[in-house]
Motif scaffolding. Structure first.
Motif, PDB file in Angstrom:
ATOM      1  N   TYR A 173      62.160  77.738  66.692  1.00 19.10           N
ATOM      2  CA  TYR A 173      62.225  76.844  65.550  1.00 19.10           C
ATOM      3  C   TYR A 173      60.847  76.209  65.300  1.00 19.10           C
ATOM      4  O   TYR A 173      60.333  76.202  64.187  1.00 19.10           O
ATOM      5  CB  TYR A 173      63.277  75.770  65.834  1.00 19.10           C
ATOM      6  CG  TYR A 173      63.333  74.661  64.837  1.00 19.10           C
ATOM      7  CD1 TYR A 173      63.890  74.877  63.567  1.00 19.10           C
ATOM      8  CD2 TYR A 173      62.847  73.392  65.138  1.00 19.10           C
ATOM      9  CE1 TYR A 173      63.940  73.850  62.644  1.00 19.10           C
ATOM     10  CE2 TYR A 173      62.896  72.357  64.221  1.00 19.10           C
ATOM     11  CZ  TYR A 173      63.444  72.593  62.969  1.00 19.10           C
ATOM     12  OH  TYR A 173      63.502  71.570  62.049  1.00 19.10           O
ATOM     13  N   GLN A 174      60.221  75.714  66.416  1.00 21.84           N
ATOM     14  CA  GLN A 174      58.902  75.080  66.267  1.00 21.84           C
ATOM     15  C   GLN A 174      57.865  76.089  65.797  1.00 21.84           C
ATOM     16  O   GLN A 174      57.018  75.787  64.977  1.00 21.84           O
ATOM     17  CB  GLN A 174      58.455  74.486  67.611  1.00 21.84           C
ATOM     18  CG  GLN A 174      59.190  73.200  67.951  1.00 21.84           C
ATOM     19  CD  GLN A 174      58.814  72.697  69.339  1.00 21.84           C
ATOM     20  OE1 GLN A 174      58.301  73.457  70.151  1.00 21.84           O
ATOM     21  NE2 GLN A 174      59.082  71.433  69.590  1.00 21.84           N
ATOM     22  N   ALA A 175      57.943  77.291  66.364  1.00 23.85           N
ATOM     23  CA  ALA A 175      56.975  78.318  65.982  1.00 23.85           C
ATOM     24  C   ALA A 175      57.097  78.588  64.489  1.00 23.85           C
ATOM     25  O   ALA A 175      56.111  78.636  63.762  1.00 23.85           O
ATOM     26  CB  ALA A 175      57.227  79.599  66.778  1.00 23.85           C
ATOM     27  N   ALA A 176      58.345  78.718  64.042  1.00 31.47           N
ATOM     28  CA  ALA A 176      58.560  79.003  62.621  1.00 31.47           C
ATOM     29  C   ALA A 176      58.013  77.852  61.792  1.00 31.47           C
ATOM     30  O   ALA A 176      57.340  78.052  60.779  1.00 31.47           O
ATOM     31  CB  ALA A 176      60.049  79.200  62.360  1.00 31.47           C
ATOM     32  N   GLU A 177      58.282  76.615  62.284  1.00 34.14           N
ATOM     33  CA  GLU A 177      57.862  75.438  61.521  1.00 34.14           C
ATOM     34  C   GLU A 177      56.331  75.331  61.485  1.00 34.14           C
ATOM     35  O   GLU A 177      55.738  75.134  60.439  1.00 34.14           O
ATOM     36  CB  GLU A 177      58.453  74.191  62.177  1.00 34.14           C
ATOM     37  CG  GLU A 177      58.580  73.056  61.191  1.00 34.14           C
ATOM     38  CD  GLU A 177      59.344  71.897  61.809  1.00 34.14           C
ATOM     39  OE1 GLU A 177      58.964  71.505  62.935  1.00 34.14           O
ATOM     40  OE2 GLU A 177      60.295  71.417  61.187  1.00 34.14           O
TER      41      GLU A 177
ATOM     42  N   GLY B  90      50.143  77.396  60.359  1.00 33.23           N
ATOM     43  CA  GLY B  90      49.863  78.796  60.672  1.00 33.23           C
ATOM     44  C   GLY B  90      49.605  79.002  62.156  1.00 33.23           C
ATOM     45  O   GLY B  90      48.869  79.890  62.520  1.00 33.23           O
ATOM     46  N   GLN B  91      50.151  78.127  63.019  1.00 32.11           N
ATOM     47  CA  GLN B  91      49.990  78.389  64.462  1.00 32.11           C
ATOM     48  C   GLN B  91      51.263  77.997  65.214  1.00 32.11           C
ATOM     49  O   GLN B  91      52.103  77.274  64.697  1.00 32.11           O
ATOM     50  CB  GLN B  91      48.807  77.590  65.000  1.00 32.11           C
ATOM     51  CG  GLN B  91      49.061  76.091  64.922  1.00 32.11           C
ATOM     52  CD  GLN B  91      47.869  75.314  65.427  1.00 32.11           C
ATOM     53  OE1 GLN B  91      46.743  75.769  65.280  1.00 32.11           O
ATOM     54  NE2 GLN B  91      48.113  74.163  66.000  1.00 32.11           N
ATOM     55  N   LYS B  92      51.356  78.490  66.449  1.00 33.59           N
ATOM     56  CA  LYS B  92      52.585  78.275  67.215  1.00 33.59           C
ATOM     57  C   LYS B  92      52.607  76.890  67.851  1.00 33.59           C
ATOM     58  O   LYS B  92      51.573  76.341  68.203  1.00 33.59           O
ATOM     59  CB  LYS B  92      52.657  79.303  68.360  1.00 33.59           C
ATOM     60  CG  LYS B  92      53.063  80.698  67.894  1.00 33.59           C
ATOM     61  CD  LYS B  92      53.367  81.559  69.109  1.00 33.59           C
ATOM     62  CE  LYS B  92      54.142  82.818  68.757  1.00 33.59           C
ATOM     63  NZ  LYS B  92      53.453  83.784  67.963  1.00 33.59           N
ATOM     64  N   GLY B  93      53.811  76.345  68.025  1.00 34.14           N
ATOM     65  CA  GLY B  93      53.977  75.065  68.706  1.00 34.14           C
ATOM     66  C   GLY B  93      53.764  75.211  70.207  1.00 34.14           C
ATOM     67  O   GLY B  93      53.695  76.322  70.717  1.00 34.14           O
ATOM     68  N   PRO B  94      53.629  74.085  70.930  1.00 31.98           N
ATOM     69  CA  PRO B  94      53.361  74.131  72.376  1.00 31.98           C
ATOM     70  C   PRO B  94      54.559  74.691  73.146  1.00 31.98           C
ATOM     71  O   PRO B  94      55.692  74.579  72.689  1.00 31.98           O
ATOM     72  CB  PRO B  94      53.138  72.658  72.723  1.00 31.98           C
ATOM     73  CG  PRO B  94      53.928  71.911  71.709  1.00 31.98           C
ATOM     74  CD  PRO B  94      53.870  72.724  70.458  1.00 31.98           C
TER      75      PRO B  94
END
Length: 355
Positions: free
Chosen positions: A324-328, A334-338
């Protein structure tokens, strides 16, 4: 002197024709009924006779392609012509079930219940604590697996269409005496991790018992004693289905068992495992706790299962959160969450401490 030969490329079997049969090799179809006499001898200097169907006075019948107690017998008989008498040497790999089968046949010939003594024994241990068969010669065969010699005479082969289909349902005694043999075969296959084949053996045994049970009055004493025999077989079947990943089938069968016996610890345990596998956390927890409540000695096992369940659920939530975070964050920066996974280390530590 007729030459010995290996039969039909089956390993561990030799055939010697003692008396040639008539005509061509019969057409053996699934459902053909074979009528024959047999003698079983020890493979030693005395060639001691263990069983002789002529003495019992009744020829044997088996149906091609239907479960039979000693699998190799179908192979032997389908190599014969009508009227042929042949001697077969079979290595120990083919004769392991002989003592159990012979016990059933002898008890039927003596007019006794072939399942006597089986009714009070349940569970996977059956196969290896050698219970006496009640016959000294068979006990010895059970202890010492060994090659045997079968002398067979094939009388007739009936085409499936030539006799009433329903007669090839085995009679009650035959069905009952097939059950312990199937149970042991299933257990042997489980040890070899051949779960699909093991499940088929347990299922065949359950079908035999259900057929007999269908003629009894529900909840009457005989019906109940058959139900007691069916339960461990269904549970073994469910264990195979768990191994094969057929979780919905396990849920169906265990729920059915629990409707009849709502204190069946093994059924709760297997149902809990199936719920856990398909992420039904609440149901899995309820079933695991019921197990610990019914059998406090399983408390440690339940604790371990609940801990594994908790870890799997947390991992699943974390992965979902990451996705979900990655998508957000893709849509925002334009980058992945931690990657938030500090809990994994703690769980592993707890896992080690708990041992």
């Amino acid at each position: 002197n007729m030459n010995e030969m290996y039969l039909l490329n089956v390993e561990g079997v030799k055939k010697k024709i003692l008396h040639g049969g008539r005509g061509e090799l019969p057409e053996f179809k699934d459902g053909s009924k074979l009528t024959f006499h047999f003698q079983t001898l020890k493979d030693d200097f005395e060639r001691m006779v263990i069983d002789d169907s002529r003495q019992a006075g009744i020829p044997m019948e088996i149906i091609v392609g239907k479960l039979f107690k000693i699998e190799v017998w179908e192979t032997l008989l389908t190599s014969m012509r009508i009227g042929e008498v042949a001697e077969f040497w079979c290595d120990a790999i083919h004769t392991g079930m002989y003592a159990l089968v012979s016990k059933g046949m002898r008890r039927i010939a003596e007019g006794k219940d072939p399942l006597e003594g089986q009714k009070h024994r349940c569970g996977m241990g059956n196969m290896f604590d050698y219970h006496s068969t009640g016959y000294a010669d068979l006990d010895e065969l059970q202890r010492v697996p060994q090659p045997l010699i079968f002398i067979m005479e094939l009388f007739k082969v009936d085409d499936p269409s030539s006799y009433k289909r329903d007669t090839w349902a085995m009679n009650k005694e035959e069905k009952l005496s097939a059950v312990p043999v199937l149970h042991s075969e299933g257990n042997r296959l489980v040890l070899l991790k051949r779960y699909q084949e093991a499940a088929a053996k347990y299922q065949e045994a359950v079908i035999c018992l259900r057929n007999v049970q269908a003629k009894e009055k529900p909840w009457a004493e005989d019906w109940l004693s058959l139900e007691k025999l069916i339960m461990p077989l269904v549970l073994n079947y469910c264990q195979c289905q768990l191994e094969l990943g057929e979780y919905y089938e396990v849920l169906e069968h265990t729920t059915d068992l629990l409707q009849k016996d709502n204190e069946n610890v093994k059924a709760y345990f297997k149902r809990a495992k199936a719920h856990a596998a398909i992420w039904n956390e609440k149901e899995a927890r309820e079933d695991f706790l019921r197990v610990a409540q019914l059998d406090p000695s399983l408390g440690a096992a339940v604790k371990k299962e609940l801990r594994l369940l908790g870890e799997r659920m947390r991992e699943k939530h974390v992965e979902e959160r990451q996705r979900y975070q990655a998508a957000e964050s893709h849509s925002v920066h334009g980058q992945k969450g931690p990657l938030e996974r500090p809990w994994r280390r703690e769980c592993q530590g707890e896992e080690l401490r708990g041992r």
